[in-house]
Scaffold this active site. Structure first.
Site, PDB file in Angstrom:
ATOM      1  N   GLU A 272      -3.429  15.935 -16.050  1.00 42.84           N
ATOM      2  CA  GLU A 272      -4.299  15.404 -17.006  1.00 42.84           C
ATOM      3  C   GLU A 272      -4.487  14.014 -17.115  1.00 42.84           C
ATOM      4  O   GLU A 272      -3.238  13.381 -16.930  1.00 42.84           O
ATOM      5  CB  GLU A 272      -3.826  16.138 -18.384  1.00 42.84           C
ATOM      6  N   PRO A 273      -5.541  13.532 -17.276  1.00 38.67           N
ATOM      7  CA  PRO A 273      -5.658  11.934 -17.508  1.00 38.67           C
ATOM      8  C   PRO A 273      -4.802  11.659 -18.740  1.00 38.67           C
ATOM      9  O   PRO A 273      -4.900  12.322 -19.494  1.00 38.67           O
ATOM     10  CB  PRO A 273      -7.074  11.968 -17.868  1.00 38.67           C
TER      11      PRO A 273
ATOM     12  N   GLU B 172       1.026   6.559  -7.002  1.00 41.90           N
ATOM     13  CA  GLU B 172      -0.002   7.552  -7.210  1.00 41.90           C
ATOM     14  C   GLU B 172       0.358   8.804  -7.153  1.00 41.90           C
ATOM     15  O   GLU B 172       0.192   9.666  -7.873  1.00 41.90           O
ATOM     16  CB  GLU B 172      -1.240   7.052  -6.471  1.00 41.90           C
TER      17      GLU B 172
ATOM     18  N   LYS C   2      -1.508   3.415 -12.227  1.00 44.62           N
ATOM     19  CA  LYS C   2      -2.497   3.404 -10.809  1.00 44.62           C
ATOM     20  C   LYS C   2      -3.272   2.300 -10.850  1.00 44.62           C
ATOM     21  O   LYS C   2      -3.220   1.701  -9.608  1.00 44.62           O
ATOM     22  CB  LYS C   2      -3.161   4.799 -10.933  1.00 44.62           C
TER      23      LYS C   2
ATOM     24  N   GLU D 206       0.850  -1.153   0.052  1.00 44.57           N
ATOM     25  CA  GLU D 206       0.053   0.020  -0.112  1.00 44.57           C
ATOM     26  C   GLU D 206       0.688   1.276   0.090  1.00 44.57           C
ATOM     27  O   GLU D 206       0.390   2.330  -0.757  1.00 44.57           O
ATOM     28  CB  GLU D 206      -0.995   0.014   1.165  1.00 44.57           C
TER      29      GLU D 206
END
Length: 119
Positions: A79-80, A70, A88, A63
């Site tokens: 931006e995506p 991330e 991710k 984690e």
């Protein structure tokens, strides 16, 4: 020695950041504490304790890696992007796979002990 102590300081800072800010890390830590309490109640063997501790460390460690991935992606891309999504999603998938495996092993270890304890 100062550099070594600083590396520990930074590592604990990263752990604390994840615990404070990441919902899934809070869930993992809460479950880990409950598992430790349950392990004490049902008297795990030393080998079972070793396995439980290893699994807790594996899930929480993964984690932390997921959070690092991330955060790094978010730092460099607002931006995506399809590859950012892949990174991710696969990091989150790795945590999910480890968590499912840990849960299955936990059931194998704890189910017989809980049945016996409840009798």
């Amino acid at each position: 020695m100062h550099k070594l102590l600083n590396s520990f300081k930074h590592a604990f800072s990263g752990i604390w950041y994840a615990v404070r800010t990441q919902r899934n890390m809070k869930i993992h830590v809460t479950v880990a504490l409950l598992v430790i309490l349950l392990g004490a109640i049902v008297s795990l063997t030393w080998l079972e304790w070793c396995l439980v501790i290893l699994l807790i460390c594996a899930v929480t460690g993964l984690e932390l890696v997921n959070t690092a991935i991330e955060s790094t992606i978010d730092r460099f891309s607002t931006e995506p992007h399809p590859l950012a999504k892949v990174a991710k999603d696969t990091a989150a998938g790795a945590v999910l796979v480890m968590s499912i495996g840990a849960a299955i092993i936990g059931i194998i270890i704890f189910a017989p002990k809980l049945i016996e304890w409840l009798r």
